[in-house]
Design an enzyme around this catalytic site. Structure first.
Site, PDB file in Angstrom:
ATOM      1  N   HIS A   1      -6.420  -0.511 -12.185  1.00 25.27           N
ATOM      2  CA  HIS A   1      -7.682  -0.548 -12.932  1.00 25.27           C
ATOM      3  C   HIS A   1      -7.779   0.649 -13.882  1.00 25.27           C
ATOM      4  O   HIS A   1      -8.759   1.405 -13.876  1.00 25.27           O
ATOM      5  CB  HIS A   1      -8.863  -0.554 -11.966  1.00 25.27           C
ATOM      6  CG  HIS A   1     -10.112  -1.154 -12.572  1.00 25.27           C
ATOM      7  ND1 HIS A   1     -11.048  -1.817 -11.830  1.00 25.27           N
ATOM      8  CD2 HIS A   1     -10.570  -1.183 -13.848  1.00 25.27           C
ATOM      9  CE1 HIS A   1     -12.038  -2.227 -12.614  1.00 25.27           C
ATOM     10  NE2 HIS A   1     -11.761  -1.851 -13.850  1.00 25.27           N
TER      11      HIS A   1
ATOM     12  N   GLU B   1     -10.458  -3.807  -4.457  1.00 22.59           N
ATOM     13  CA  GLU B   1      -9.755  -2.611  -4.887  1.00 22.59           C
ATOM     14  C   GLU B   1     -10.064  -1.454  -3.953  1.00 22.59           C
ATOM     15  O   GLU B   1     -11.177  -1.356  -3.426  1.00 22.59           O
ATOM     16  CB  GLU B   1     -10.156  -2.263  -6.328  1.00 22.59           C
ATOM     17  CG  GLU B   1      -9.794  -3.361  -7.320  1.00 22.59           C
ATOM     18  CD  GLU B   1     -10.175  -3.019  -8.752  1.00 22.59           C
ATOM     19  OE1 GLU B   1     -10.820  -1.972  -8.953  1.00 22.59           O
ATOM     20  OE2 GLU B   1      -9.826  -3.797  -9.663  1.00 22.59           O
TER      21      GLU B   1
END
Length: 408
Positions: free
Chosen positions: A291, A268
């Site tokens: 997220h 990420e």
């Protein structure tokens, strides 16, 4: 308020990654020094900062490795302002006498509500319709669009989040199945599955809520995707390593699955200014979110209260209730005596040797609490104020001692 062996106004707290202001206030009300950074620190920066702090608060981006912890000479405790703790080397922290706390309840409702919203969005293809409308296309269709009432939801991981989703899903009229490696009592009419395969074969929607462990890495791969019902949907808001995204992309492109919602990824971006790429992009009826399962004002406020409370309780009276890596001791303050905290290797004879040292010094033990795991023991000893420094020094000198301090 009990006096501490270290002046509260000299206890330094470092909070990273935009931790909620509630946490700042809680620590400042205790008299601690608070330093706040809006983003994560890299390893080199953290190694420098951690040398001089007593409490560290992080979210999911900061990596607290064994290498970083070797520099943490003054660190008393560490708080993860999230559910996950895989960004911290928990074993290394434990072996340095550092309990780690997290927020297992703070964002439960936020994640559960997002999952329910995504289930409906996938069933009705709302993401596709929204994108088409923004491109000036009018596509009013009912083909392959469904109600979720009467459908089967399979929940993998029936913990705080999974069980709350179970309750919400039943309120929508869904049939709920779940699978967990630990025996869990069902809520409502939910039914446990004996195997993951059983759940996959019978569920219209499968949602994942498991921790990141060697056992859960790539637990949903080509084999598991083949077991899922044709036209079913997969949702993952747990950890990015749980689903093999390449295999999922193939299952979606082939039509095996009708859609997916993914909130977590193996890699990420470090910040909101970094671009993101995934093999799942541009596949129809796939919801991709950055997220944000727990990213609500309410969740962050809850976490901003929950984690500081645990850290402050540990600093003030030595309680480790809620720690994810430490033996649990939960005590009330005892200001009539001095409290000594000792972390030691869990080997035979340690407690006998400590009691002998205390006896030889002529100190009186008012209370003694010991909790252990397979590697360490955590001893909380309330003893005479007049001899507390001598007792602390004697215990500290034992070869088995890892960390010893007088709390008050």
């Amino acid at each position: 308020m009990a006096l501490t062996s270290y002046p509260k106004n000299q206890i330094k707290v470092l909070l990273l990654e935009n931790i909620h202001p509630f946490a700042h206030d809680a620590f400042r009300e205790e008299g601690f020094q608070v330093e706040v950074h809006p983003s994560a620190l890299n390893v080199a920066q953290l190694k420098e900062k951690i040398q001089d702090i007593h409490l560290l608060g992080i979210r999911s981006k900061t990596q607290v490795t064994a290498e970083v912890l070797r520099e943490a000479k003054r660190l008393l405790s560490l708080g993860c302002f999230c559910i996950g703790t895989n960004q911290v080397d928990l074993h290394a922290a434990k072996m340095r006498g550092i309990p780690v706390f997290n927020a297992p309840f703070g964002n439960t409702r936020s994640v559960a509500e997002m999952i329910m919203a995504e289930i409906i969005s996938l069933a009705r293809q709302l993401g596709q319709r929204n994108l088409e409308m923004h491109k000036q296309a009018w596509k009013k269709v009912s083909t392959h669009c469904y109600e979720i009432r009467g459908k089967t939801l399979g929940i993998v991981g029936y913990g705080h989040i999974g069980s709350q989703i179970s309750t919400l899903a039943e309120a929508f009229g869904m049939r709920v199945l779940y699978f967990d490696i630990v025996s869990k009592l069902p809520l409502g009419n939910a039914k446990a599955c004996h195997t993951l395969g059983e759940l996959l074969k019978t569920s219209d929607f499968v949602t994942l809520h498991v921790p990141e462990t060697p056992q859960t890495k790539n637990m949903i791969n080509t084999i598991e995707l083949e077991q899922m019902k044709p036209g079913s949907y997969l949702l993952n808001a747990s950890r990015g390593t749980v689903v093999q995204l390449g295999a999922l992309a193939e299952a979606l492109k082939s039509g095996k699955l009708a859609g997916a919602a993914i909130d977590v990824f193996p890699e990420e971006p470090e910040s909101n200014t970094t671009s993101f790429q995934s093999e799942l992009q541009n596949i129809p009826n796939v919801i991709l979110t950055p997220h944000i399962g727990g990213a609500t004002e309410e969740a962050q406020a809850n976490i901003g209260t929950e984690v500081p409370a645990a850290l402050i309780r540990f600093v003030n009276n030595g309680s480790t209730s809620g720690s994810v890596n430490f033996p649990i001791v939960d005590l009330a303050p005892n200001v009539d005596f001095h409290r000594i905290l000792n972390v030691h290797q869990n080997v035979p004879g340690v407690l006998r040797e400590i009691n002998r040292l205390v006896s030889d010094l002529g100190a009186n033990i008012q209370a003694q609490n010991l909790a252990t795991d397979s590697e360490i023991g955590y001893l909380v000893l309330d003893t005479d104020k007049a001899l507390s420094m001598e007792v602390k020094s004697a215990i500290e000198s034992l070869k088995t001692s890892i960390k010893t301090r007088i709390l008050y």
